[in-house]
Design a protein around this motif. Structure first.
Motif, short mmCIF file in Angstrom:
data_model
loop_
_atom_site.label_atom_id
_atom_site.label_comp_id
_atom_site.label_asym_id
_atom_site.label_seq_id
_atom_site.Cartn_x
_atom_site.Cartn_y
_atom_site.Cartn_z
N GLY A 66 3.81 2.22 2.50
CA GLY A 66 4.37 1.00 3.04
C GLY A 66 5.82 0.78 2.65
O GLY A 66 6.45 1.64 2.02
N VAL A 81 2.62 -0.70 -6.07
CA VAL A 81 2.19 0.13 -4.95
C VAL A 81 0.78 0.61 -5.25
O VAL A 81 0.56 1.42 -6.15
N SER A 82 -0.17 0.09 -4.49
CA SER A 82 -1.57 0.40 -4.76
C SER A 82 -2.41 0.12 -3.53
O SER A 82 -2.11 -0.77 -2.74
N SER A 83 -3.48 0.90 -3.38
CA SER A 83 -4.41 0.67 -2.29
C SER A 83 -5.56 -0.23 -2.75
O SER A 83 -6.45 -0.54 -1.95
N GLN A 136 0.83 -1.20 0.00
CA GLN A 136 0.00 0.00 0.00
C GLN A 136 0.87 1.25 0.00
O GLN A 136 2.01 1.22 0.48
N PRO A 137 0.35 2.37 -0.50
CA PRO A 137 1.10 3.62 -0.43
C PRO A 137 1.51 3.92 1.00
O PRO A 137 0.71 3.74 1.94
#
Length: 115
Positions: A16, A113-115, A13-14
């Protein structure tokens, strides 16, 4: 012939963190330098960071203060610690070893990188 194998990629996640590893088939002590590159979809491969045999490091501006490169000569492994990650860090990450004869590349590891 040197073989490099990257590992540690994945989905984060962003904000992280991830740590990538690059394991070499031989002694990395003899390498002049080792580096990480990345290639995002639809973009050219770009240099991210380098560590030379004296431990001197350099980083592209977009990752300074967030990424840290290191090497463990005893384990023949290079690392990339990535903190405070952003969606724009999404890419396939490649490690490279620089010798006096030629350069060697790993096969790459995907970082998303993604939610």
């Amino acid at each position: 012939q040197v073989q490099l194998v990257e590992s540690g990629g994945g989905l984060v996640q962003p904000g992280g963190s991830l740590r990538l590893s690059c394991a070499a088939s031989g002694s990395i002590f003899s390498f002049n330098a080792m580096a990480w590159y990345r290639q995002a979809p639809g973009k050219q491969r770009e240099w991210v960071t380098t560590i030379d045999k004296n431990g001197i490091t350099n980083y592209v501006g977009s990752v300074k203060g967030r990424f840290t490169i290191s090497r463990d000569n005893a384990k023949n492994t290079m690392y990339l610690q990535m903190n405070a990650m952003k969606p724009e860090d999404t890419a396939v990450y490649y490690c490279k070893a620089v010798t006096t004869i030629t350069d060697y590349w790993g096969q790459g590891t995907q970082v998303t990188v993604s939610s």
